[in-house]
Design a protein around this motif. Structure first.
Motif, PDB file in Angstrom:
ATOM      1  N   ASP A 246       0.905  -0.960   0.111  1.00 44.78           N
ATOM      2  CA  ASP A 246      -0.023   0.033  -0.008  1.00 44.78           C
ATOM      3  C   ASP A 246       0.880   1.303   0.068  1.00 44.78           C
ATOM      4  O   ASP A 246       2.063   1.406   0.853  1.00 44.78           O
ATOM      5  CB  ASP A 246      -0.911   0.139   1.235  1.00 44.78           C
ATOM      6  CG  ASP A 246      -2.205  -0.851   1.086  1.00 44.78           C
ATOM      7  OD1 ASP A 246      -2.230  -1.506   0.180  1.00 44.78           O
ATOM      8  OD2 ASP A 246      -2.783  -1.079   2.076  1.00 44.78           O
ATOM      9  N   VAL A 247       0.500   2.216  -0.649  1.00 45.82           N
ATOM     10  CA  VAL A 247       1.224   3.346  -0.822  1.00 45.82           C
ATOM     11  C   VAL A 247       0.541   4.358   0.451  1.00 45.82           C
ATOM     12  O   VAL A 247      -0.544   4.577   0.414  1.00 45.82           O
ATOM     13  CB  VAL A 247       0.930   4.097  -2.323  1.00 45.82           C
ATOM     14  CG1 VAL A 247       1.864   5.701  -2.107  1.00 45.82           C
ATOM     15  CG2 VAL A 247       1.536   3.511  -3.339  1.00 45.82           C
ATOM     16  N   VAL A 248       1.816   4.947   1.058  1.00 46.99           N
ATOM     17  CA  VAL A 248       1.296   5.887   2.144  1.00 46.99           C
ATOM     18  C   VAL A 248       1.960   7.269   1.941  1.00 46.99           C
ATOM     19  O   VAL A 248       3.141   7.265   1.550  1.00 46.99           O
ATOM     20  CB  VAL A 248       1.538   5.160   3.551  1.00 46.99           C
ATOM     21  CG1 VAL A 248       0.756   3.905   3.746  1.00 46.99           C
ATOM     22  CG2 VAL A 248       3.148   4.948   3.542  1.00 46.99           C
ATOM     23  N   ASP A 249       1.258   8.184   2.658  1.00 47.75           N
ATOM     24  CA  ASP A 249       1.927   9.581   2.655  1.00 47.75           C
ATOM     25  C   ASP A 249       2.590   9.664   3.914  1.00 47.75           C
ATOM     26  O   ASP A 249       2.430   9.423   4.995  1.00 47.75           O
ATOM     27  CB  ASP A 249       0.874  10.703   2.702  1.00 47.75           C
ATOM     28  CG  ASP A 249       0.141  10.705   1.106  1.00 47.75           C
ATOM     29  OD1 ASP A 249       0.846  10.453   0.177  1.00 47.75           O
ATOM     30  OD2 ASP A 249      -1.067  10.718   1.215  1.00 47.75           O
ATOM     31  N   ILE A 250       4.047  10.351   3.772  1.00 46.98           N
ATOM     32  CA  ILE A 250       4.788  10.503   5.092  1.00 46.98           C
ATOM     33  C   ILE A 250       5.498  12.100   4.964  1.00 46.98           C
ATOM     34  O   ILE A 250       5.899  12.418   3.977  1.00 46.98           O
ATOM     35  CB  ILE A 250       6.280   9.197   4.857  1.00 46.98           C
ATOM     36  CG1 ILE A 250       5.555   7.932   4.604  1.00 46.98           C
ATOM     37  CG2 ILE A 250       6.959   9.720   6.106  1.00 46.98           C
ATOM     38  CD1 ILE A 250       6.980   7.017   4.129  1.00 46.98           C
ATOM     39  N   TYR A 251       5.148  12.393   6.047  1.00 48.20           N
ATOM     40  CA  TYR A 251       5.620  13.939   6.228  1.00 48.20           C
ATOM     41  C   TYR A 251       6.685  13.938   7.321  1.00 48.20           C
ATOM     42  O   TYR A 251       6.486  13.314   8.574  1.00 48.20           O
ATOM     43  CB  TYR A 251       4.285  14.756   6.618  1.00 48.20           C
ATOM     44  CG  TYR A 251       4.504  16.052   6.922  1.00 48.20           C
ATOM     45  CD1 TYR A 251       5.014  17.120   5.786  1.00 48.20           C
ATOM     46  CD2 TYR A 251       4.538  16.792   8.187  1.00 48.20           C
ATOM     47  CE1 TYR A 251       5.271  18.326   6.377  1.00 48.20           C
ATOM     48  CE2 TYR A 251       4.469  17.915   8.535  1.00 48.20           C
ATOM     49  CZ  TYR A 251       5.003  18.790   7.559  1.00 48.20           C
ATOM     50  OH  TYR A 251       5.266  20.051   7.669  1.00 48.20           O
ATOM     51  N   PHE A 252       7.562  14.940   7.147  1.00 49.72           N
ATOM     52  CA  PHE A 252       8.643  15.021   8.189  1.00 49.72           C
ATOM     53  C   PHE A 252       8.605  16.298   8.548  1.00 49.72           C
ATOM     54  O   PHE A 252       9.001  17.556   7.891  1.00 49.72           O
ATOM     55  CB  PHE A 252      10.118  14.846   7.480  1.00 49.72           C
ATOM     56  CG  PHE A 252      10.010  13.397   6.880  1.00 49.72           C
ATOM     57  CD1 PHE A 252      10.452  12.416   7.928  1.00 49.72           C
ATOM     58  CD2 PHE A 252      10.026  13.246   5.673  1.00 49.72           C
ATOM     59  CE1 PHE A 252      10.550  11.093   7.261  1.00 49.72           C
ATOM     60  CE2 PHE A 252       9.972  11.885   4.945  1.00 49.72           C
ATOM     61  CZ  PHE A 252      10.514  11.020   6.010  1.00 49.72           C
ATOM     62  N   SER A 258       7.757  15.979   2.465  1.00 52.45           N
ATOM     63  CA  SER A 258       6.532  14.966   2.208  1.00 52.45           C
ATOM     64  C   SER A 258       6.952  14.184   1.165  1.00 52.45           C
ATOM     65  O   SER A 258       7.428  14.559   0.188  1.00 52.45           O
ATOM     66  CB  SER A 258       5.350  15.557   1.983  1.00 52.45           C
ATOM     67  OG  SER A 258       4.731  16.415   3.062  1.00 52.45           O
ATOM     68  N   ILE A 259       6.762  12.719   1.387  1.00 53.37           N
ATOM     69  CA  ILE A 259       7.029  11.568   0.323  1.00 53.37           C
ATOM     70  C   ILE A 259       6.091  10.559   0.374  1.00 53.37           C
ATOM     71  O   ILE A 259       5.345  10.497   1.288  1.00 53.37           O
ATOM     72  CB  ILE A 259       8.392  10.916   0.409  1.00 53.37           C
ATOM     73  CG1 ILE A 259       8.600  10.400   1.925  1.00 53.37           C
ATOM     74  CG2 ILE A 259       9.617  12.212   0.399  1.00 53.37           C
ATOM     75  CD1 ILE A 259       9.691   9.426   2.089  1.00 53.37           C
ATOM     76  N   LYS A 260       5.843   9.848  -0.706  1.00 56.67           N
ATOM     77  CA  LYS A 260       4.885   8.887  -1.009  1.00 56.67           C
ATOM     78  C   LYS A 260       5.974   7.471  -1.157  1.00 56.67           C
ATOM     79  O   LYS A 260       6.933   7.520  -1.937  1.00 56.67           O
ATOM     80  CB  LYS A 260       3.949   8.755  -2.217  1.00 56.67           C
ATOM     81  CG  LYS A 260       2.690  10.025  -1.910  1.00 56.67           C
ATOM     82  CD  LYS A 260       1.870  10.084  -3.162  1.00 56.67           C
ATOM     83  CE  LYS A 260       1.081  11.136  -3.081  1.00 56.67           C
ATOM     84  NZ  LYS A 260      -0.025  10.762  -1.853  1.00 56.67           N
ATOM     85  N   ARG A 261       5.515   6.644  -0.059  1.00 54.83           N
ATOM     86  CA  ARG A 261       6.351   5.130  -0.398  1.00 54.83           C
ATOM     87  C   ARG A 261       5.221   4.147  -0.125  1.00 54.83           C
ATOM     88  O   ARG A 261       4.296   4.232   0.447  1.00 54.83           O
ATOM     89  CB  ARG A 261       7.501   5.054   0.609  1.00 54.83           C
ATOM     90  CG  ARG A 261       8.564   6.223   0.364  1.00 54.83           C
ATOM     91  CD  ARG A 261       9.346   5.707  -0.766  1.00 54.83           C
ATOM     92  NE  ARG A 261      10.465   6.802  -0.919  1.00 54.83           N
ATOM     93  CZ  ARG A 261      10.283   7.924  -1.492  1.00 54.83           C
ATOM     94  NH1 ARG A 261       9.314   8.376  -2.286  1.00 54.83           N
ATOM     95  NH2 ARG A 261      11.556   8.716  -1.626  1.00 54.83           N
ATOM     96  N   LYS A 262       6.048   2.685  -0.527  1.00 58.27           N
ATOM     97  CA  LYS A 262       5.071   1.706  -0.165  1.00 58.27           C
ATOM     98  C   LYS A 262       5.405   0.969   1.113  1.00 58.27           C
ATOM     99  O   LYS A 262       6.432   0.919   1.498  1.00 58.27           O
ATOM    100  CB  LYS A 262       5.154   0.702  -1.406  1.00 58.27           C
ATOM    101  CG  LYS A 262       4.838   0.973  -2.652  1.00 58.27           C
ATOM    102  CD  LYS A 262       4.906   0.021  -3.811  1.00 58.27           C
ATOM    103  CE  LYS A 262       4.182   0.331  -5.152  1.00 58.27           C
ATOM    104  NZ  LYS A 262       4.607  -0.607  -6.313  1.00 58.27           N
TER     105      LYS A 262
END
Length: 389
Positions: A246-252, A258-262
């Motif tokens: 699943d692709v999730v949004d990650i925010y620092f 922000s990045i999108k990763r599986k």
């Protein structure tokens, strides 16, 4: 006729209010309290319906009076996909982190790296003092030289059928035993050199040159920052709502990045203490920007509904009875009017709510200026927004 109707309405309401003002004895037990509460809520709903019916009758029997249109803002509703997200705190972890230590121990005679230095796999990190072992090797080499000479002599004699067999076997055994001991000590001596098992940055230096290193005691810590992983703990209620890939949004937050990763890994167990399971997301370090222990926020889609009717939660109004409604723009006799539409709502997220019943695709709803509206009031649409996004 109008006065008669108004008087009748007043009398009915006065009678109802008088009845409700009678002292009500509150029971002590829980079940009786629940029963009384349900009865009073039912009375409240009946009263609201009576008020609505009487208001409609009064309005219908009153002389027609042209009411000025109320300026409102409206939006057209179109079906769309509704997604709800939850945010979970996470941490950046190094994918490879190792403590480099000596297998045999000894005083560190040479240390070739410093904190913050990049090292390649196989680079010589340190050398430990093994002088005593080197002295033992020299002694064994001397003994082996003598044992070899004795064995060669015994072998020549044995080949000529001179001497006893036991002398030959003892000489051979003594030579082979010394050879094995020498090989063992040389292998131990080779371990005085400590090499980097991975490529990376020297993150921590535990010992200085000249200090004693015990077997297994870390000398330096090497961190491979080219690849990192993001780890988060999720409540077990989300176990069936997220899967590997699943692709999730990650925010620092610290980087405002922000990045999108599986999702690369789903934990196999539930923590008994807090009823959570872990997920891991592999990523690059973004050229060293993502550092170990950096805080992150992972947004996970826990609910999705296709072809949903979605409206702003702020425009939903509620009657005393608890029924929810919105005003829908309709046209009668060539004029725009506001019609009260009772709705059933479902899931919500970030100020928007799904309408399960009461609004259709293409309806135009009042989103501003409806504070003083009543059912069937004329309106003038001052700003029509095409659709709700």
């Amino acid at each position: 006729m109008k006065k008669i109707i108004i008087t009748s309405v007043i009398l009915v309401l006065v009678a109802i209010i008088a009845c409700n003002k009678q002292d009500v004895k509150i029971p002590d037990d829980l079940e009786s309290k629940k029963t009384l509460l349900a009865d009073k809520k039912s009375e409240l709903r009946d009263l609201q319906r009576l008020i609505n019916d009487l208001s409609d009758q009064v309005k219908a029997m009153e002389p027609n009076k042209e009411k000025d249109p109320i300026p409102v803002t409206s939006q057209k509703i179109n079906e769309k996909e509704f997604r709800r997200y939850i945010d979970v705190q996470a941490n950046v972890l190094a994918d490879d982190i190792v403590n480099v230590s000596s297998e045999v121990g000894g005083q560190i005679t040479k240390l070739f790296v410093d904190e913050g230095q990049y090292v390649s796999k196989g680079k010589l990190i340190a050398v430990t003092d093994m002088q005593s072992l080197e002295n033992q090797i020299a002694e064994i080499e001397t003994s082996l030289s003598l044992a070899s000479n004795v064995f060669e002599r015994q072998k020549r004699l044995w080949d000529q059928n001179v001497g006893s067999e036991i002398q030959y076997i003892e000489a051979k055994s003594n030579k082979e035993l010394l050879e094995k001991s020498l090989n063992t000590m040389k292998n131990r001596l080779a371990k005085k050199n400590v090499y980097a098992p991975i490529s990376g940055i020297v993150d921590v230096q535990f010992l200085e040159q000249g200090e004693m290193a015990s077997p297994g005691m870390p000398i330096v810590q090497i961190l491979n920052t080219s690849k990192v992983k993001i780890k988060a703990n999720l409540q077990e209620s989300l176990l069936g709502k997220i899967k590997k890939g699943d692709v999730v949004d990650i925010y620092f937050p610290a980087l405002d990045k922000s990045i999108k990763r599986k999702v690369s890994l789903i934990g196999r167990t539930i923590d008994l203490n807090n009823r959570t399971f872990s997920i891991e997301i592999n990523t690059s370090s973004e050229n060293g920007v993502l550092k170990p222990n950096l805080l992150a926020q992972v947004s996970i889609n826990d609910y999705t509904l296709e072809n949903a009717i979605v409206i702003p939660l702020a425009i939903v109004k509620e009657e005393v009875s608890g029924e929810k409604f919105v005003y829908v723009i309709s046209e009668e006799n060539g004029k725009a009017i506001a019609k009260k539409s009772y709705i059933e709502i479902g899931e919500s997220d970030e100020g928007y709510v799904v309408v399960e019943n009461g609004i259709d695709d293409g309806d135009e709803v009042v989103v501003a200026g409806g504070e003083s509206l009543s059912d069937n009031d004329p309106v003038s649409v001052r700003n029509n927004i095409e659709t709700i996004n």
